[in-house]
Write an enzyme that holds these catalytic residues in place. Structure first.
Site, PDB file in Angstrom:
ATOM      1  N   GLU A 311      -3.023  -5.383   1.754  1.00  0.00           N
ATOM      2  CA  GLU A 311      -1.985  -4.480   1.217  1.00  0.00           C
ATOM      3  C   GLU A 311      -0.604  -4.989   1.622  1.00  0.00           C
ATOM      4  OE1 GLU A 311      -3.285  -0.811   3.068  1.00  0.00           O
ATOM      5  OE2 GLU A 311      -4.455  -0.280   1.320  1.00  0.00           O
ATOM      6  N   CYS A 407      -3.697   8.609   1.722  1.00  0.00           N
ATOM      7  CA  CYS A 407      -2.345   8.655   2.275  1.00  0.00           C
ATOM      8  C   CYS A 407      -1.284   8.869   1.205  1.00  0.00           C
ATOM      9  CB  CYS A 407      -2.059   7.371   3.053  1.00  0.00           C
ATOM     10  SG  CYS A 407      -2.370   5.856   2.128  1.00  0.00           S
TER      11      CYS A 407
END
Length: 643
Positions: A311, A407
């Protein structure tokens, strides 16, 4: 100490952001509450609330979820705080108070509050800072508590996190007998600075300073920690310690590397700490990192973190469109960082990026109805490839109901809920207007209460009116950001033209004695325009994007058919505005004459030019894509310069 002052009592009035606030209030927060309580059908259970009940001794069972599951509850509470600040809601506040009571009951006697370790590994606190997010979760709890205190003036949650922060301060530091570590996922650094602002307790400022400046020192803490855990093999993290930006001290870092969300959370804290402590070396590091991120590693949407592997940031100018990761949280973090960079210097480049991310790469992460979400925000989607290619498995052609790692939805909710905090700031009897959002607000300047009423249909219309209400005439400065995308701005005060020839870092400073009912009129002409990328971005060579004002556009299959890369937009084709499409109130779409390459043979390869057929393309705002029929999507369009 110096604080970044924003105007906090801002009431959002405009159609665009009011719509998003209402969606968060009526749909997102209730929806996420159901998710936190495992009441959403056909989705991964969260168990986040149940974890706190188990930690409080009020339920039986095992910890369930990610090690950072607590943070989902914290971000939900923070979003609730902003909504309560916008409009009181007795039932919602009652629910939040009950959650806060539960957190207080789950807190250990010494102040520790983390359900994973309380339930699953009670004897292993702080033994895996690299991976297990204890300090990250603490940071989100602190941010939520500060927001809730500001919204309701209730201290219970604030007292809970102060007790926790005091305990953390006893555990970490340079002193002998303390742990000399820091978080694997940054977050607590920026949260402690917010806690310092509301409490003025310098322990929290010093603790944030410690976590930021301890990072990257030798011997490397994470390497030593791994040895203590018996892990003797190579560091598995992508890029080693670059993954969590601990490869070198922060003031020496010049290139953004590693996990993009961790990076921008750290940069946000660095900028705030530099402001509060007047630290020039930290300020320079922030400026160097900003230039690298926004000039070499940022998508036109305001998306960052191009690589699915970790990521993460990859390398300069590596911005693939169809495999881009561009996590929603990363763009949200970029918005937070931009705001704090404005605290260091009033410069249009920070507000322009903040605006770009707000209107494009963040809100694209949520359906217009607030019930489905993107974790990943690509700039090109071919659904068949997403279903068959391993390297595109992270790219989804439709938004999801929820995630195992959830998230992004609550992060997006708290950003939208706090949108009023990004519009204005004050400093040295100067009022800065960073964003153009219809709103009413009040600020104290020279002991005078100044009410600012902003009226606009932005981002669909570039006309803005600012009205000033003040008890007695007062001399001060209003500084207006002139957006970087605007070519021929017009500014008037009480119908008199003001020259815009001399800007200071992109802001027009108007100093005068302001009187009651004074008005500022801003005209930012909006027209569709073509945008080209630096030729070092290989994926975009020979391609063009369409932008109007702050809004980036894209093509969707539902409007333009399949095989969108076969479309070629001639350089001289006129981009025409189309008003009132019904997808979003006031939305402007764009159409243009183009060509489509068509098959004239069944052969896979041919040695003669493909045929072209005329077509009309329709482009819609990128943030609104995938709210109708699923299908292909494309931001960068092949350009035909030969027609």
């Amino acid at each position: 100490m110096i604080f970044l002052k924003s105007i906090e009592n801002v009431q959002i009035k405009d159609t665009f952001w009011r719509s998003y606030l209402e969606t968060v209030k009526k749909e997102v927060i209730p929806y996420q509450w159901e998710a936190l309580n495992d009441r959403l059908p056909n989705t991964e259970p969260s168990h986040a609330i149940e974890n706190f009940r188990i930690a409080a001794g009020e339920a039986e069972g095992e910890f369930f979820g990610m090690v950072f599951q607590d943070s989902d509850v914290a971000k939900w509470l923070e979003a609730v705080a902003y909504i309560l600040k916008d409009e009181p809601n007795e039932q919602l506040e009652k629910t939040a108070d009950e959650v806060i009571d539960l957190l207080e009951r789950a807190q250990q006697e010494d102040g520790y509050l983390n359900t994973y370790y309380t339930i699953k590994e009670p004897n292993n606190r702080w033994t895996n800072l690299t991976d297990n997010h204890e300090l990250y979760c603490a940071g989100h709890l602190i941010e939520a508590a500060v927001a809730y205190y500001k919204a309701t003036n209730k201290r219970k949650f604030l007292d809970v996190v102060c007790k926790y922060a005091d305990y953390i301060d006893q555990v970490f530091g340079e002193e002998e007998g303390k742990i000399h570590g820091y978080p694997g996922h940054q977050e607590i650094e920026l949260a402690l600075l917010k806690l310092y602002e509301v409490t003025e307790n310098e322990r929290y400022l010093h603790l944030s300073h410690y976590f930021i400046h301890q990072r990257g020192k030798q011997p490397h803490y994470f390497d030593e920690e791994r040895k203590r855990r018996g892990q003797t093999g190579p560091n598995w993290y992508i890029g080693g310690n670059q993954y969590n930006q601990s490869h070198q001290p922060v003031i020496e870092q010049k290139q953004a590397v590693g996990h993009s969300v961790r990076a921008v959370y750290m940069y946000t804290a660095m900028a705030d700490l530099a402001k509060k402590t007047n630290n020039e070396s930290l300020k320079i590091a922030c400026e160097n990192l900003w230039e690298n991120v926004t000039q070499k590693q940022m998508y036109i949407t305001g998306g960052i973190g191009s690589s699915e592997h970790g990521e993460s940031f990859s390398f300069d100018y590596d911005l693939p469109n169809d495999t881009s990761y561009t996590e929603t949280c990363a763009s949200v973090g970029l918005v937070f960082w931009a705001r704090n960079m404005l605290g260091l210097e009033k410069n249009r480049k920070y507000a322009d990026v903040m605006e770009r991310a707000l209107y494009n790469g963040t809100i694209s992460g949520m359906d217009l109805d607030g019930k489905k979400f993107f974790y990943v925000n690509p700039l090109e989607v071919w659904p068949k490839a997403c279903n068959h290619r391993f390297d595109k498995r992270h790219v989804k052609a439709v938004r999801q109901q929820w995630f195992t790692c959830a998230c992004c939805p609550p992060n997006l909710a708290r950003m939208i809920g706090s949108i009023g905090d990004f519009i204005y700031s004050t400093e040295d009897n100067q009022l800065f207007v960073h964003l153009y959002i219809g709103s009413e607000s009040a600020v104290s300047i020279k002991n005078q209460k100044v009410k600012v009423i902003q009226e606009t249909n932005y981002p669909w219309d570039g006309d803005v009116k600012l009205s000033i209400e003040i008890e007695s005439a007062t001399e001060f400065t209003i500084a207006l950001r002139i957006p970087g995308w605007c070519k021929n701005p017009v500014v008037k005060v009480n119908n008199q033209l003001i020259s815009v020839e001399h800007l200071e870092n992109g802001y027009l400073y108007i100093n005068r004695t302001w009187e009651n009912n004074d008005q500022i009129e801003l005209i930012f002409p909006m027209k569709p325009e073509r945008i080209w990328s630096n030729p070092k971005v290989r994926e975009n060579l020979g391609k063009v994007a369409i932008q109007r004002g702050p809004i980036l556009y894209c093509l969707e299959e539902v409007d333009n058919g399949k095989e969108l890369p076969a479309i070629q937009l001639p350089r001289q084709s006129i981009l025409q505005e189309v008003n009132g499409t019904g997808l979003f109130e006031g939305m402007v779409t764009i159409k243009a004459e183009a060509y489509r390459l068509v098959e004239n043979t069944d052969d896979l390869y041919v040695n003669n030019a493909l045929l072209k057929t005329p077509c009309i393309i329709k482009a819609v705002p990128y943030f609104a894509w995938c709210n109708r029929q699923p299908g292909e999507m494309l931001v960068w369009i092949n350009e035909d310069r030969n027609v």
